[in-house]
Write an enzyme that holds these catalytic residues in place. Structure first.
Site, PDB file in Angstrom:
ATOM      1  N   CYS A  50       0.791  -1.157  -0.192  1.00 32.13           N
ATOM      2  CA  CYS A  50      -0.098   0.065   0.208  1.00 32.13           C
ATOM      3  C   CYS A  50       0.767   1.370   0.115  1.00 32.13           C
ATOM      4  CB  CYS A  50      -0.781  -0.022   1.206  1.00 32.13           C
ATOM      5  SG  CYS A  50      -1.820   1.475   1.754  1.00 32.13           S
ATOM      6  N   CYS A  53       0.370   3.256   3.552  1.00 32.17           N
ATOM      7  CA  CYS A  53       0.835   2.980   5.043  1.00 32.17           C
ATOM      8  C   CYS A  53       2.081   3.643   5.337  1.00 32.17           C
ATOM      9  CB  CYS A  53       0.869   1.336   4.796  1.00 32.17           C
ATOM     10  SG  CYS A  53      -0.594   0.484   5.022  1.00 32.17           S
ATOM     11  N   HIS A 113      -4.170   0.157   7.909  1.00 29.02           N
ATOM     12  CA  HIS A 113      -4.844   0.013   6.679  1.00 29.02           C
ATOM     13  C   HIS A 113      -6.063  -0.398   6.503  1.00 29.02           C
ATOM     14  CE1 HIS A 113      -4.257  -0.857   2.363  1.00 29.02           C
ATOM     15  NE2 HIS A 113      -4.997  -1.860   2.599  1.00 29.02           N
ATOM     16  N   ASN A 153     -13.663  10.056  -1.113  1.00 29.34           N
ATOM     17  CA  ASN A 153     -14.378   8.981  -1.950  1.00 29.34           C
ATOM     18  C   ASN A 153     -13.917   7.658  -1.258  1.00 29.34           C
ATOM     19  OD1 ASN A 153     -14.657  10.827  -3.915  1.00 29.34           O
ATOM     20  ND2 ASN A 153     -12.803  10.674  -4.865  1.00 29.34           N
ATOM     21  N   SER A 161      -8.924   5.006  -5.198  1.00 31.73           N
ATOM     22  CA  SER A 161      -8.201   3.879  -5.831  1.00 31.73           C
ATOM     23  C   SER A 161      -7.421   3.173  -4.634  1.00 31.73           C
ATOM     24  CB  SER A 161      -7.086   4.931  -6.436  1.00 31.73           C
ATOM     25  OG  SER A 161      -6.542   5.769  -5.445  1.00 31.73           O
ATOM     26  N   HIS A 164      -7.024   2.135   1.780  1.00 33.39           N
ATOM     27  CA  HIS A 164      -6.227   2.788   3.257  1.00 33.39           C
ATOM     28  C   HIS A 164      -7.033   3.954   3.531  1.00 33.39           C
ATOM     29  CE1 HIS A 164      -2.598   3.116   5.787  1.00 33.39           C
ATOM     30  NE2 HIS A 164      -3.470   4.222   6.042  1.00 33.39           N
ATOM     31  N   HIS A 166      -8.260   7.217   3.623  1.00 34.26           N
ATOM     32  CA  HIS A 166      -7.866   8.489   3.438  1.00 34.26           C
ATOM     33  C   HIS A 166      -8.590   9.396   2.617  1.00 34.26           C
ATOM     34  CE1 HIS A 166      -7.758   6.354  -0.603  1.00 34.26           C
ATOM     35  NE2 HIS A 166      -7.598   7.814  -1.074  1.00 34.26           N
ATOM     36  N   GLN A 168      -8.885  13.594   0.563  1.00 32.95           N
ATOM     37  CA  GLN A 168      -8.124  14.414  -0.422  1.00 32.95           C
ATOM     38  C   GLN A 168      -8.543  15.870   0.098  1.00 32.95           C
ATOM     39  OE1 GLN A 168      -7.228  13.615  -4.402  1.00 32.95           O
ATOM     40  NE2 GLN A 168      -8.289  11.686  -4.257  1.00 32.95           N
TER      41      GLN A 168
HETATM   42  P1  H2U Z   1      -8.372   8.587  -4.059  1.00 33.49           P
HETATM   43  O1  H2U Z   1      -8.195   6.898  -3.882  1.00 33.49           O
HETATM   44  O2  H2U Z   1      -9.442   9.184  -3.790  1.00 33.49           O
HETATM   45  O3  H2U Z   1      -8.088   8.517  -5.795  1.00 33.49           O
HETATM   46  O4  H2U Z   1      -6.999   9.147  -3.447  1.00 33.49           O
HETATM   47  C1  H2U Z   1      -5.711   8.652  -3.520  1.00 33.49           C
HETATM   48  C2  H2U Z   1      -4.832   9.854  -4.264  1.00 33.49           C
HETATM   49  O5  H2U Z   1      -3.425   9.431  -3.558  1.00 33.49           O
HETATM   50  C3  H2U Z   1      -4.691  10.114  -5.479  1.00 33.49           C
HETATM   51  O6  H2U Z   1      -5.315  11.549  -5.823  1.00 33.49           O
HETATM   52  C4  H2U Z   1      -2.554  10.077  -4.560  1.00 33.49           C
HETATM   53  C5  H2U Z   1      -3.437   9.984  -6.154  1.00 33.49           C
HETATM   54  O7  H2U Z   1      -3.091  10.974  -6.896  1.00 33.49           O
HETATM   55  N1  H2U Z   1      -1.550   9.299  -4.809  1.00 33.49           N
HETATM   56  C6  H2U Z   1      -0.047   9.868  -4.493  1.00 33.49           C
HETATM   57  O8  H2U Z   1      -0.123  11.204  -4.152  1.00 33.49           O
HETATM   58  N2  H2U Z   1       1.089   9.019  -4.392  1.00 33.49           N
HETATM   59  C7  H2U Z   1       1.092   7.818  -4.782  1.00 33.49           C
HETATM   60  O9  H2U Z   1       2.038   7.041  -4.545  1.00 33.49           O
HETATM   61  C8  H2U Z   1      -0.214   7.229  -5.198  1.00 33.49           C
HETATM   62  C9  H2U Z   1      -1.389   7.881  -4.964  1.00 33.49           C
HETATM   63 ZN    ZN Z   2      -2.273   1.170   3.807  1.00 34.54          ZN
END
Ligand code: H2U
Ligand code: ZN
Length: 347
Positions: A50, A53, A113, A153, A161, A164, A166, A168
């Site tokens: 992940c 993490c 996680h 989201n 995506s 974990h 989180h 934004q």
């Molecule tokens: P979402 O799962 O809501 O898309 O948010 C994850 C965000 O994490 C996504 O905007 C960022 C993605 O751009 N991200 C990073 O900044 N670094 C990473 O290594 C992977 C994902």
């Molecule tokens: Zn994680």
């Protein structure tokens, strides 16, 4: 006000000025369409693959610290970046474009996680609320930031995506469309009534008690009269405040309490880790005062009648206006009946 109709009618959203078509007689329609698979995956407390993490290397090559509470970093794939050169394109009234600059941040709610907000303790969620407040304050202090959008989201079907826990933050130099609309509506109401739209609305809903879900001393969660999503809720403070900065530590802890209780009700509704997009609407961070703004959270969950049937905004809704079958009153009653105990799936 007379009883609410049980036949098709439309309802007005005073925050956006838009209408929603409500068709309560339609809830019995058969469903032979897409069935979502939300099978509960077993997640480890730490996942070596992940990118969120603690201690792991993100896809851009940066290593996360071994964080123990919340952790905030600048998005490695930011949708907006600080301005280098400002460009404007204007070819008559028909072709217009301009540079947009900003900052995107990622907020890890917990080092664990395998948790979601609903599975975290109130004091841990308070840290998330405090992180949102600190980020909002720091971004508001930047001259080039006029608006800060905090959101989460949750669940794959909402485009998340990574599982974990989180959220934004996207902060930018202009006020985006929906907050700008809500701002104009709140300002117009304040001019016309010499009071706040959402203060008046919260008082009205507490009097009528038809759409309340849960509350505490400082905050209330309810299904708005004009809700579009089946189990949409609006969470707002009972007293007036324009941003997270207007609330005390005690109030922010009360906000965490209500976030936990509401998200547990969601999880227990269909016995699943309930997907949604949620976000905070609060005062823009431009140079003006914004007494018209009343802080609030919107929760937009896509699930319709079970963990496997979701609402799609298609057809009439893409072309005309949103529509719903389950009435907001029924949605609120279902959420009121849902338990606030930890979901059985909680690890
Ligand atoms: P979402 O799962 O809501 O898309 O948010 C994850 C965000 O994490 C996504 O905007 C960022 C993605 O751009 N991200 C990073 O900044 N670094 C990473 O290594 C992977 C994902
Ligand atoms: Zn994680």
């Amino acid at each position: 006000m007379t009883a609410l109709p049980d036949h098709p009618h439309r309802r007005f959203n005073p925050l956006t000025g838009e209408w929603v078509l409500v068709s309560p007689q339609r809830t019995q329609r058969p469903w032979q369409g897409k069935v979502e698979s939300l099978a509960a995956e077993v997640r480890p407390a730490y996942d070596p693959h992940c990118y969120l993490c603690p201690g792991n290397v993100r896809s851009g090559g940066v290593q996360n610290p071994r964080y123990e509470q919340t952790f905030v970093f600048t998005n490695d794939f930011s949708a907006m970046t600080p301005l280098k050169t400002h460009l404007t394109i204007e070819d008559g009234d028909l072709l217009r474009a301009e540079s947009e600059s900003g900052v995107c941040r990622v907020v890890c709610f917990s080092p664990r996680h395998d948790l979601t907000l609903s599975e975290m303790a109130t004091h841990e969620i308070t840290r998330v609320v405090d992180a949102w407040t600190d980020e909002y304050r720091a971004l508001a202090d930047r001259e080039a930031i006029a608006y800060v959008q905090i959101f989460e989201n949750k669940g794959e079907i909402m485009g998340c995506s990574n599982s974990h826990p989180h959220g934004q933050i996207w902060a930018q130099c202009t006020i985006p469309v929906i907050p700008a609309t809500e701002q104009a509506r709140q300002q117009e109401y304040r001019n016309g009534h010499a009071s706040c739209l959402l203060c008046d609305y919260a008082a009205l809903e507490r009097r009528r008690a038809e759409r309340l879900v849960c509350s505490n001393e400082y905050f209330v969660a309810l299904v708005p009269f004009w809700a579009v999503w089946p189990f949409e809720t609006l969470l707002l403070p009972l007293r007036h405040g324009s941003s997270l900065l207007d609330f005390s530590g005690e109030e922010r802890a009360a906000l965490a309490d209500l976030l936990r209780r509401l998200s547990r009700r969601y999880d227990n509704l269909f016995d699943t880790s309930f997907p949604y997009s949620m976000g905070i609407h609060q005062s823009p961070t431009d140079t003006l005062q914004h007494p018209e703004w009343h802080l609030h959270f919107h929760f937009y969950p896509p699930l319709l009648r079970s963990a496997t049937v979701r609402k799609f905004m298609v057809g009439y809704e893409m072309l005309a206006n949103p529509q719903r079958d389950v009435s907001p009153e029924l949605g609120a009653a279902r959420l009121r009946e849902s338990s606030e105990l930890p979901p059985p799936s909680a690890g």
